[in-house]
Enzyme design. Sequence first.
Site, PDB file in Angstrom:
ATOM      1  N   HIS A  51       1.015  -1.303   0.182  1.00 43.39           N
ATOM      2  CA  HIS A  51       0.369  -0.447   0.080  1.00 43.39           C
ATOM      3  C   HIS A  51       0.727   1.638  -0.445  1.00 43.39           C
ATOM      4  CE1 HIS A  51      -3.283   2.310   2.027  1.00 43.39           C
ATOM      5  NE2 HIS A  51      -3.113   2.719   1.028  1.00 43.39           N
ATOM      6  N   HIS A  54       1.475   4.924  -2.347  1.00 45.61           N
ATOM      7  CA  HIS A  54       1.686   6.243  -2.463  1.00 45.61           C
ATOM      8  C   HIS A  54       2.651   7.046  -2.885  1.00 45.61           C
ATOM      9  CE1 HIS A  54      -1.719   6.976  -0.042  1.00 45.61           C
ATOM     10  NE2 HIS A  54      -2.015   5.661  -0.249  1.00 45.61           N
ATOM     11  N   HIS A 109      -3.590   1.306  -5.871  1.00 46.36           N
ATOM     12  CA  HIS A 109      -3.911   1.423  -5.079  1.00 46.36           C
ATOM     13  C   HIS A 109      -5.716   0.482  -4.593  1.00 46.36           C
ATOM     14  CE1 HIS A 109      -5.669   4.366  -2.574  1.00 46.36           C
ATOM     15  NE2 HIS A 109      -4.254   3.943  -1.935  1.00 46.36           N
ATOM     16  N   ASN A 136      -5.967  -1.183  -0.910  1.00 46.52           N
ATOM     17  CA  ASN A 136      -6.303   0.136  -0.520  1.00 46.52           C
ATOM     18  C   ASN A 136      -8.184  -0.351   0.426  1.00 46.52           C
ATOM     19  OD1 ASN A 136      -6.405   2.836   1.521  1.00 46.52           O
ATOM     20  ND2 ASN A 136      -8.005   3.080   0.270  1.00 46.52           N
ATOM     21  N   ILE A 180      -6.674   8.556  -0.952  1.00 43.96           N
ATOM     22  CA  ILE A 180      -7.155   8.306   1.229  1.00 43.96           C
ATOM     23  C   ILE A 180      -5.679   7.144   1.114  1.00 43.96           C
ATOM     24  CG2 ILE A 180      -8.982   6.647   0.503  1.00 43.96           C
ATOM     25  CD1 ILE A 180      -8.431   8.982   3.247  1.00 43.96           C
TER      26      ILE A 180
END
Length: 871
Positions: free
Chosen positions: A533, A538, A724, A728, A871
Amino acid sequence: MILGRVLNAASDVVHEVTSRKKKSHKIIRGTVVLVKNNVFGFNTIHTTVADSVFELIGKGVTLQLVSADNADPANENGGKLGKLESLENWNLTCTPLACGDSLYKVSFEWDEEIGTPGAIILRNNHAAEFFLKTITLEDVPGAGRIHFLCNSWVYPDRKYKKPRVFFSNKTYLPHVTPAPLLKYREEELKVLRGDGKRKLKKRDRVYDYDCYNDLGNPDKGAEHARPVLGGSAEYPYPRRGRTSRPPSRSDPNTESRCFLPFRIFNVYVPRDEQFGNLKASDFVAFGLKGLVKQIIPLLEAIVDLTPNEIDSFKELDNLYFNGLPLPTNALNQIVSQIPLPMMKEFFRRDGKQLLKFPVPQVIKEKNKTTAWRTDEEFAREMVAGVNPLLIRLLKEFPPTSKLDPEVYGHQNSCITKEEIEYNLEGLSVEEALGSNRLFILDHHDSVIPYLRRLNSTTGTKIHASRTILFLRGDSTLKPVAIELSLPHLDGDKFGVVSKVYTPADHGVEGSIWQFAKAFVVVNDSGHHQLISHWLNTHAVLEPFVIATNRQLSVIHPIYKLLHPHYRDTMAINALAREILVNAGGLLEKTFYPSKYSLEMSSHIYKSWNFMDQALPTDLKKRGIAVDDENSQHGLRLLITDYPYAVDGLNIWFALEKWVRDYCSFYYETDKMVQEDPELQAWWKELREVGHGDKKHEPWWPKMQTREELIESCTIIIWIASALHAAVNFGQYAYGGYYPNRPTLSRRFMPEKGTPEYSELERNPERAFFRTMAPQLQCLTGITVVEILSKHPSDEVYLGQRTPGWTTHSVPLAAFEAFNKRLAEIEGEILKMNMDKKLKNRVGPVNVPYTLLYPTGEVGLSGKGIPNSISI
C-alpha cells in the site's frame, strides 16, 4: 494602502478609455465560473470591504485575451494582448449554496490582430483568493466556442511575480504549439519549478523534491529520531515534495515538524494539490477521528474505563453487533472535549454510551461469523483479499532464501516432503511441483534482517514465516504447511531456528494451527500496509506527480493524460507523513514493524522495479501466469480462479488500449517521442531525481519509442488507480475484524511446557487475544483501517473526467470506448461473482470480490476504482 490601489486602478481605466482606437470592434461574450473564498469559510470583513471598493471601479478581476495567431515584438514575441476586461457585478452575483459555484459575465473587444485566443491572462485584484473553475468564450470569429478548463486557486495579483495565465483546452506537442504561446508555455513551467531555495508558502504553486527527512522528531528525544530515507545507498527511497521547513534543533539533517492540532494545515504542498472543499468536509466527517491528538487519547481513556482485555471472540463481536457499554458519567467528560460530529460514528446517545463499529463484511452474515477461521478462507484471501500481490508459484522444494549466507547463515526452509505429501491428494512433491500445483506465501527474507531488532527493542514478538499451499482441482488453495522462524540465539551468522506446523482441526493442535495462521497474517498485514500500500502506490507515485508538473505543460498531451490520476496524492502523502507513517504515528502504533516501519520499506525498495508494476509482468514474474497465445490477453493463469488477477487483467488491457489509442494520436512515430523536449526532460528528471536512488537501473525504459511511452503511462495510471484500489478499499472489509487480519503480536508461538501453552489448553480464545494485540492497539487498528477504506463523496472514478478536457475528437472517442469497456467489465464481475463454480469469488465468508469493480459508492462500499490515490 487601499486608497492608493483604488487611485492607481482608476488611472488605468482612464488611460484605457482615452487610448482606445475608434475603429469598430466585435464583442466576444464570455462566462467565468469560480468559487469564492467565503464558500470555504475564510471570508473576513477586511476582504469584503476591499472587494467592494474594487467592484466600484470595475477592476476586481481582470482578464486579457492572448492571441494564438499573432505575435507582438513588444511582448517578447508573445501573443498579441487584448484589452483588460473585468468580471461584471462581483458583489451582485449570488452564490448558490448547493454547489458553491458563482457564474460571472465578461465581454471582450476583439479584432483581427487578436485572431484566435489561445490563452487568457487573469489578475485577481481582490484581497482574497478564489478557486477558478472555467472560462468559456462564445462565438469567437473563426473558432466558435473556446473553453478554458482552469481548476486552480488564484491568489491576489500582488502575491505573484507574474499574472496567472490559463490556456484553452487545446492540446499541443511542443513543436506544434503556436509560436505566440511558446513564451507563456515556458514561463508557466518556470514558475512551477521554482528556484529550489525560497521558503514556500501556502499560496505557492512550486513543485520540488526532497528526501524523507521529516519522519522523525529528534527534538523530542532519541527514541523519536528516524533515519533519512532517500539519497543514500543504505536507505534508498522515492523523493517526496519539498516543504522548505527549517531543520530541527537537534539534527540539521532532519526537517522540523509542525505541532498538532495545526499540523495538517501547515505542511506545504503546491496550492492546487491541497484538498478541495468537499474533500476537506469529508475529511472532517470521516477522517478526523484518526488524528493522534484526539482519538488515541479517547481510546486510551476507554481502555482505562474498561481495563479488562478482550478475552473472547464474542466480546469482540459485540463491538460491531451490539456495542460496548461504557460508564456514562466518566465518558461524557471525555466526549465533551471532542467535536461532536466526529463522535457520531462512535457513540449513540439513547441513554447508554456505546462504542460501536460498522460490521466488517468478513463477519457480516450472521451464519458466517466464524467462516474467516477456515483454511479455505485463509488461503482465498491471498488471491482475493486485501493483499493479493505476494503469492507465487513454488519452483523448488524446500524453499530457498536469497539472503547472504555470509551475513545471515543458513536460511533455507526446513519443511520436509513427509510433512506435506499426505496433504497433496496422492501426489508426490515432485509431481506437485511439475504440475504447477504448489505455491508459497513467503514472508521470510523480508523480515529476517529486522527480526532480532524487532523482538528485542520493541514490544512486538513475531516470527518470520513461509506458507506452502496446494492448488486443488477446483482452483481453491489449501495451506499444507507453515514454517515459523526466529533468529539463532548465538547470532545471525548461525541462521535461524525454525518449526513447521501442519493443518489440524481439533484440540490443542487445532488451536496451534490457528495461531500459526495468525502469525502469518501478522507478517502479511505489515507487508501489505507498508509495502503493497504505502511504498508501492503512495510513495513511488509522488515523484511522477512532481516531475509531470515541473516538466510537462498543462497543454501537453501526456500531462492531460496523467493529471487526473494525481488528484490529492501529494496532499494525502503529506498528511500521512504527519500522522500515519511518522515516528510514533498510527502505523507505528498498530503494525508490527513499529519504529522500523519505513526503514523496512526502504530496504524492500532496493528491489523495486518500475517495469514489474505492470500487472502482466508481475503475474509472470511470480509464476502465476504464462504466455499463451490461445488464452485471453495472451496469458494463461495457473490459478484460473484468481479474482485479483482476472479482474485486474481486464482492467489493465482496457487501460492499455485507451492509453495506446491516445498516445498514437499525438505521436505518429518513434521520432516524435525522441524529439519532444518536454517529454524527454520529464522522463530524465523522473529517473535521475524523483527515483534518483535507482537511476542506474537498466530496466528503466529509455523513452525512445512510442511503445515505451505507452507502457510507461499505462503503468503509472495502473498504480494510481486499480493497484491502489485493490490494496486499499478492502481494508475494513477484511481487517476491520481484527482476528482475521491481526497487525502485531506480543507473545511468541506457545511451546509445550510453558505457561502460555497451558493457557492455550485451558482457554484458547483468551490465549489468542493475549498473544495478539492488546485492547488499545486492537481498537486503534480498527479505527485506522476504517478511515483508510472509505470513499469520500467527491471521489472521481476510473473512466470519469471533467467535461471539455480536450478539443480533439479522436481522443474523446477513445475515452468513450474505454468507458464502454469498463461498463462491460462491471457486468462480467457481477456475473462471475454469482458463478458458484468460482469459489474464490466469494469464499466461505460470502464476501464478493468487488475491489476492482470500476464504479464505487460513498463510504465503506468495498468497491470502486478512483482515478487517483486520494486517501
